[in-house]
Write an enzyme that holds these catalytic residues in place. Structure first.
Site, PDB file in Angstrom:
ATOM      1  CE  LYS A  98      -3.678  -0.473   2.595  1.00 34.12           C
ATOM      2  NZ  LYS A  98      -4.237  -0.679   3.923  1.00 34.12           N
TER       3      LYS A  98
ATOM      4  NE  ARG B 223      -6.421   3.900   5.242  1.00 33.17           N
ATOM      5  CZ  ARG B 223      -7.725   3.663   5.101  1.00 33.17           C
ATOM      6  NH1 ARG B 223      -8.163   2.437   5.052  1.00 33.17           N
ATOM      7  NH2 ARG B 223      -8.567   4.658   4.974  1.00 33.17           N
TER       8      ARG B 223
ATOM      9  N   GLY C  12      -7.903  -7.723   5.838  1.00 34.22           N
ATOM     10  CA  GLY C  12      -8.635  -7.871   7.093  1.00 34.22           C
ATOM     11  C   GLY C  12      -7.837  -8.494   8.229  1.00 34.22           C
TER      12      GLY C  12
ATOM     13  CG  MET D  88      -1.974  -7.293  10.313  1.00 31.86           C
ATOM     14  SD  MET D  88      -0.312  -6.946   9.816  1.00 31.86           S
ATOM     15  CE  MET D  88      -0.523  -6.626   8.096  1.00 31.86           C
TER      16      MET D  88
ATOM     17  NE  ARG E 102      -5.908  -4.453  -4.243  1.00 28.41           N
ATOM     18  CZ  ARG E 102      -6.527  -4.941  -3.206  1.00 28.41           C
ATOM     19  NH1 ARG E 102      -5.864  -5.221  -2.130  1.00 28.41           N
ATOM     20  NH2 ARG E 102      -7.807  -5.154  -3.226  1.00 28.41           N
TER      21      ARG E 102
ATOM     22  CG  HIS F 188      -4.541 -44.389  -4.646  1.00 26.37           C
ATOM     23  ND1 HIS F 188      -5.689 -44.688  -5.331  1.00 26.37           N
ATOM     24  CD2 HIS F 188      -3.503 -44.842  -5.393  1.00 26.37           C
ATOM     25  CE1 HIS F 188      -5.361 -45.316  -6.444  1.00 26.37           C
ATOM     26  NE2 HIS F 188      -4.041 -45.437  -6.493  1.00 26.37           N
TER      27      HIS F 188
ATOM     28  NE  ARG G  99       3.470 -44.915 -13.600  1.00 21.91           N
ATOM     29  CZ  ARG G  99       3.150 -43.623 -13.516  1.00 21.91           C
ATOM     30  NH1 ARG G  99       2.251 -43.105 -14.325  1.00 21.91           N
ATOM     31  NH2 ARG G  99       3.730 -42.846 -12.616  1.00 21.91           N
TER      32      ARG G  99
ATOM     33  NE  ARG H 142       7.788 -47.567 -14.941  1.00 23.44           N
ATOM     34  CZ  ARG H 142       7.107 -46.978 -13.967  1.00 23.44           C
ATOM     35  NH1 ARG H 142       7.650 -45.949 -13.341  1.00 23.44           N
ATOM     36  NH2 ARG H 142       5.923 -47.391 -13.629  1.00 23.44           N
TER      37      ARG H 142
ATOM     38  CD  GLU I 216      12.025 -44.933 -10.219  1.00 19.95           C
ATOM     39  OE1 GLU I 216      10.939 -44.406  -9.979  1.00 19.95           O
ATOM     40  OE2 GLU I 216      12.149 -45.955 -10.918  1.00 19.95           O
TER      41      GLU I 216
ATOM     42  CB  SER J 101      13.118 -40.377 -17.287  1.00 19.88           C
ATOM     43  OG  SER J 101      11.893 -39.772 -16.946  1.00 19.88           O
TER      44      SER J 101
ATOM     45  N   GLY K 197      12.376 -39.854 -11.800  1.00 15.66           N
ATOM     46  CA  GLY K 197      11.101 -40.327 -11.261  1.00 15.66           C
ATOM     47  C   GLY K 197      10.909 -39.655  -9.910  1.00 15.66           C
ATOM     48  CB  THR K 198      10.048 -36.200  -9.073  1.00 11.32           C
ATOM     49  OG1 THR K 198       8.936 -36.154  -9.973  1.00 11.32           O
ATOM     50  CG2 THR K 198      11.245 -35.551  -9.702  1.00 11.32           C
ATOM     51  CG  ASN K 199       5.596 -39.805  -8.760  1.00 14.50           C
ATOM     52  OD1 ASN K 199       5.491 -38.604  -8.673  1.00 14.50           O
ATOM     53  ND2 ASN K 199       4.994 -40.511  -9.705  1.00 14.50           N
ATOM     54  CG  ASP K 200       9.431 -44.724  -6.684  1.00 12.38           C
ATOM     55  OD1 ASP K 200       9.053 -45.119  -5.578  1.00 12.38           O
ATOM     56  OD2 ASP K 200       9.038 -45.211  -7.756  1.00 12.38           O
TER      57      ASP K 200
ATOM     58  CB  CYS L 244       8.324 -39.439 -16.249  1.00  9.35           C
ATOM     59  SG  CYS L 244       9.239 -40.702 -15.367  1.00  9.35           S
TER      60      CYS L 244
ATOM     61  CE1 TYR M 164      10.755 -36.738 -20.794  1.00  5.97           C
ATOM     62  CE2 TYR M 164      12.854 -36.609 -21.964  1.00  5.97           C
ATOM     63  CZ  TYR M 164      11.932 -37.333 -21.219  1.00  5.97           C
ATOM     64  OH  TYR M 164      12.169 -38.633 -20.894  1.00  5.97           O
TER      65      TYR M 164
END
Ligand code: PEP
Ligand code: MG
Length: 904
Positions: free
Chosen positions: A23, A92, A101, A103, A336, A452, A584, A639, A771, A790, A792-795, A858, A878
């Site tokens: 502000k 203010r 709202g 502060m 703003r 899941h 997969r 895979r 992974e 590649s 495997g960011t899940n594992d 992936c 990629y």
């Protein structure tokens, strides 16, 4: 040099948000532009931080406030709280990020028993003066002195009752003067002090109260949710009061330089005659439009329009502005860059390009993948008489209507018969995948946003509501009971509607509509324009198309899709995927084929094994032929099998019970007993860390050969037919280079064999997933054997943190999110400092060995906007994500390229 704690509005600018808050920075900018801002000054966030650190206001601050205040007084020729024509100020809060709202604000500072009379004379409005005074005591009492607001509210109510009126402004001068005395008594009683008559004391105390309000509980909660750091502190804006409630020539309003809800060009705003700021937002009275203001006060209107144009040109974006007209004089109190809907964001960005106010690159920074996602989901058309049965967790957006189904087989069968169904489960597990694919939506009674069901549904772009714990789902009896609605028992005959944006679950039909942007992504520009019902939709579609095309032109990251079947692959291509980054292959072993895999596991002799493999080969080859045909000419990363062995075997407990019962009955089948022995032998306490991925491939004779032969022979078939298959063979769960070396030798042996037999050269790239932390750390050696990586960011997330996704999301994640251990689930957005480092390390070490090593990702994160920006910075080639998210990934990859080139 003492620290500068106070900046006049004429000193700062819009880029000083860290120091002056949003502000304050914008007030300074407007002042610099020569726009009519009431004089004032900003106390910096440095002062707030110093106060928060020591519990004391820095002494130097008081000195600087005096100087700044005297300058304001000199400019206006009035003095704070003087007996005659007093100067009043507002105090203010204003942090770097808007915290609406959260502060405090105190208005009318400077009023006391004397100056109230001066204000009455100067304004020629005694009622106004006393009303302002009572508001000050009320706000001050509550905010600065921490007195329960109820005390003031009930005194006000009592006074209205006493006078027989119902609205605040119906109280006359006499009632208000009485109220002022009563309010002062409340202050004395509850704060043990007299209401301060010294205007400067009022100002200092209010300032300190704003500092303190940074640390209220609600402010903390808000910041945690919005991921705003707790150590920023707030600035304090001290601004000359101007009044919109001084009669018919005064008023107050809010305006936007374009319509923030539809994105239509042309100004938009609300105005209230004879009112103060809060009245507009509170919706107490009916507001007028800006064109009404044009009639009421053409001069102020003209000046306001000029200011709006000036601000939009200056900020080069949609601005929102709060203004007040005090007796015919326009004042701007705040501006703003305005918040807007997703549709408005796209439209405004392209309008500004057409008006040559911004470049196409900048336009990309004005829209986000999340906004695009919002535009892709179908929506309910609410009619008002829908029967809401419960409200739970909105887990994956969209709107789905269908009959209830309780199990997979039924979901698939009824969906195939053309009936839209909603899969309702207590919770889902990987076996429910076919049902989830077949259903139009998923509803679970347990689990949260990272369960899941939620994760899989989001990946598929399928509507999902989770954790509806009011529902008692009895899958065996095929009924749902609703707590609190004892009369209601839902069965598979009932239709429900679930809203993945709100978590609402309705009984019966609620009409849904495909969004115009979805039509565009599915059917292309022309078809979407033809189908669009109105100009707004048409402009939106065109805007999305233009920005998508620009994103494609500038992005460096390629976008591929995770697709295991021709349908998904086709969808992905329609949405702009440049290949498949993860096919997969586990489904090729499930369903009816599970029996062959069991035969393979149980095989005692080479002949038995050969015959199990021989049964699977043509089936898998057929799958690949179809996929290669769909992906013709585009790369497709296949895979090899990944899941734990036990997924192909019957459930240990169930089989144990069956064998025990059969034995008791004397009807035990020896084959079952044998099977149970195998299941027991292969039972694992932590299957995710057990016999899966490359470990399974290396230890189960014939498995690699089967899959590679199916790929190779399918490729040959396509080549013979004139096709252009481009498989890339990927080995999962590599931890050591030796694993890859062995796997690779076996892959190449089969490729060579099929090559020789067919006469076609089958020189497919062979790479691996990264992974496991060990793989990332030793990526330099693994790269010697890999044509690509590649991530495997899940594992990789599971193994870097050491927790299992299937277990932890439903247990302690909620607490971890609340406690701020993570701001967002690391399964949704890449945890840059931990898992992200692993990716950077793997990329850097891999390329140290092979500078041209192709790198992709992936895991789920491949479709997450924030993570995509990270992968761009990490130098990957990629990202691969679910087909539904391909457009989001394209847009975000374009944005990432623009952001990083802006930093160079
Ligand atoms: C991964 O681990 O990131 C991955 C893509 O494999 P999956 O989710 O199939 O384990
Ligand atoms: Mg994996």
């Amino acid at each position: 040099m003492p620290t500068t704690y106070v900046y006049r509005f004429s000193e700062g600018d819009k880029d000083q948000k860290d120091l002056l808050g949003g502000k304050g920075a914008n007030l300074a900018e407007m002042t610099r532009l020569g726009l009519p801002v009431p004089p004032g000054f900003t106390i910096t966030t440095d002062a707030c931080r110093a106060y928060l650190a020591t519990g004391e206001v820095p002494e130097e601050l008081a000195v600087q406030v005096t100087t700044a205040l005297r300058e304001v007084e000199a400019e206006l020729g009035r003095q704070l709280g003087a007996a005659e024509d007093p100067l009043l100020v507002s105090v203010r809060s204003g942090a770097k990020f808007s915290m609406p709202g959260m502060m405090e604000t105190v208005l009318n500072i400077g009023l006391n028993d004397e100056s109230v009379k001066g204000l009455a004379t100067a304004s020629q409005d005694e009622r106004f003066a006393w009303d302002s005074y009572r508001r000050l005591i009320q706000m001050f009492g509550k905010t600065v002195l921490d007195i329960d607001g109820e005390h003031f509210a009930s005194a006000l109510e009592a006074k209205k009752a006493d006078r027989g009126v119902s609205l605040d402004y119906e109280l006359d001068v006499e009632a208000l003067t009485e109220l002022v005395e009563e309010y002062k008594a409340i202050v004395r009683e509850h704060a043990d002090i007299d209401f301060p008559q010294d205007p400067r004391a009022q100002l200092d105390m209010a300032t300190e109260a704003v500092f303190r309000s940074w640390n209220t509980e609600r402010a903390h909660i808000y910041r945690r949710r919005e991921k705003i750091p707790h150590d920023l502190g707030t600035a304090v804006n001290v601004c000359t009061m101007v009044f919109g409630n001084m009669g018919q020539t005064s008023g107050t309003g809010v305006c936007f330089t374009r319509d923030p809800s539809t994105g239509r060009s042309g100004v938009y705003g609300d105005y209230l005659v004879n009112a103060q700021g809060e009245d507009v937002v509170a919706g107490i009275r009916n507001t007028l439009s800006l064109s009404d203001l044009k009639t009421i006060d053409p001069e102020s209107y003209k000046e306001l329009r000029a200011a709006m144009r000036r601000l939009e040109t200056h900020y080069r974006d949609l601005c929102d502005i709060e203004f007040t007209i005090e007796r015919g004089k326009l004042w701007l109190l705040q501006t703003r860059v305005g918040k807007r809907t997703a549709a408005a964001a796209f439209r405004v960005a392209t309008q500004l390009v057409d008006e040559k106010l911004i470049t196409k690159d900048e336009a990309l920074t004005r829209v986000t993948g999340d906004q695009l996602t919002q535009l892709m989901f179908p929506q309910f058309e609410h009619t008002g008489d829908n029967d809401l049965i419960t409200k739970a967790m909105p887990a994956s957006p969209g709107a789905a209507v269908g009959r209830i189904v309780f199990d997979n087989a039924e979901a698939v069968a009824r969906a195939e018969a053309g009936e839209p169904v909603i899969l309702v489960r207590r919770e889902t597990n990987p076996d429910d995948l076919p049902g989830m694919v077949a259903a139009v939506g998923v509803l679970t009674a347990r689990g949260g946003k990272t369960s899941h069901a939620a994760v899989v549904a989001r990946g598929m772009g399928k509507t999902c509501v989770c954790g509806a714990d009011q529902l008692e789902v009895d899958a065996a009896a095929k009924t749902i009971r609703v707590r609190g609605r004892e009369d209601l028992v839902l069965t598979s005959e009932d239709t429900i509607a679930i809203d993945g944006q709100t978590g609402e679950v309705f009984l019966g039909e609620v009409p849904v509509a495909d969004s115009p942007v979805m039509t565009y992504l599915r059917r292309g520009l022309q078809a979407a324009l033809d189908a669009a019902g109105d100009v707004d939709s048409r402009e939106l579609i065109t805007s999305v198309d233009r920005l998508m095309r620009h994103a494609d032109a500038v992005r460096r990251l390629e976008v591929r899709a995770n697709a295991d079947n021709p349908d998904d692959a086709r969808h992905a291509i329609h949405r702009g995927a440049q290949g498949v980054g993860l096919c997969r292959t586990e489904h090729m072993f499930l369903g009816e084929r599970k029996q062959f895999v069991q035969n393979l596991i149980l095989a005692q002799t080479p002949q038995e094994r050969e015959s199990a493999l021989a049964a699977l080969l043509p089936l898998q080859k057929g799958d690949f032929v179809q996929m290669f045909e769909t992906m013709n000419g585009k790369p497709m990363t296949v895979r090899l099998i990944d899941p734990p062995l036990h997924e192909f075997l019957p459930d240990f407990t169930e089989l144990s019970v069956k064998v025990a019962l059969d034995r008791e009955r004397g009807a035990l089948d020896p084959a079952d007993e044998e099977l149970l022995a195998v299941v027991r032998r292969n039972h694992e306490a932590n299957p995710m860390l057990g016999l899966r991925g490359v470990r399974l491939l290396l230890t189960m004779p014939g498995l690699i050969e089967l899959q590679v032969r199916a790929i190779a022979e399918a490729a040959v078939e396509r080549l013979k037919a004139g096709g252009d298959p481009r498989p890339e063979i990927m080995i999962p769960l590599i931890g050591s280079v030796r694993e890859l070396q062995i796997a690779r030798e076996r892959v190449e042996a089969v490729l060579a064999e099929v090559s020789q037999a067919s006469g076609y050269e089958l020189d497919f790239p062979v790479g691996c997933m990264i992974e496991l932390p060990r793989a990332a750390v030793s990526a330099d050696t693994i790269a010697e054997e890999a044509d690509f990586f590649s991530f495997g960011t899940n594992d990789l997330t599971q193994t870097t943190w050491g927790f299992s996704r299937d277990d932890v999301e439903g247990t302690f994640f909620k607490e971890y999110l609340e406690e701020g251990v993570f701001g967002v689930s690391p399964f949704e957005t890449i945890d840059e400092r931990g898992v992200g480092r692993m990716v950077e390390l793997g990329a850097e070490r891999g390329r140290r060995t092979k500078p041209d090593l192709k790198l992709g990702v992936c895991g789920e994160h491949g479709g997450d906007p924030e993570s995509i920006e990270f992968f761009h910075r990490a130098g990957l080639n990629y990202v691969s994500c679910s087909p539904f998210r391909v457009p989001v990934a394209r847009l975000e990859a374009g944005r990432a390229a623009v952001f990083s080139s802006a930093q160079d």
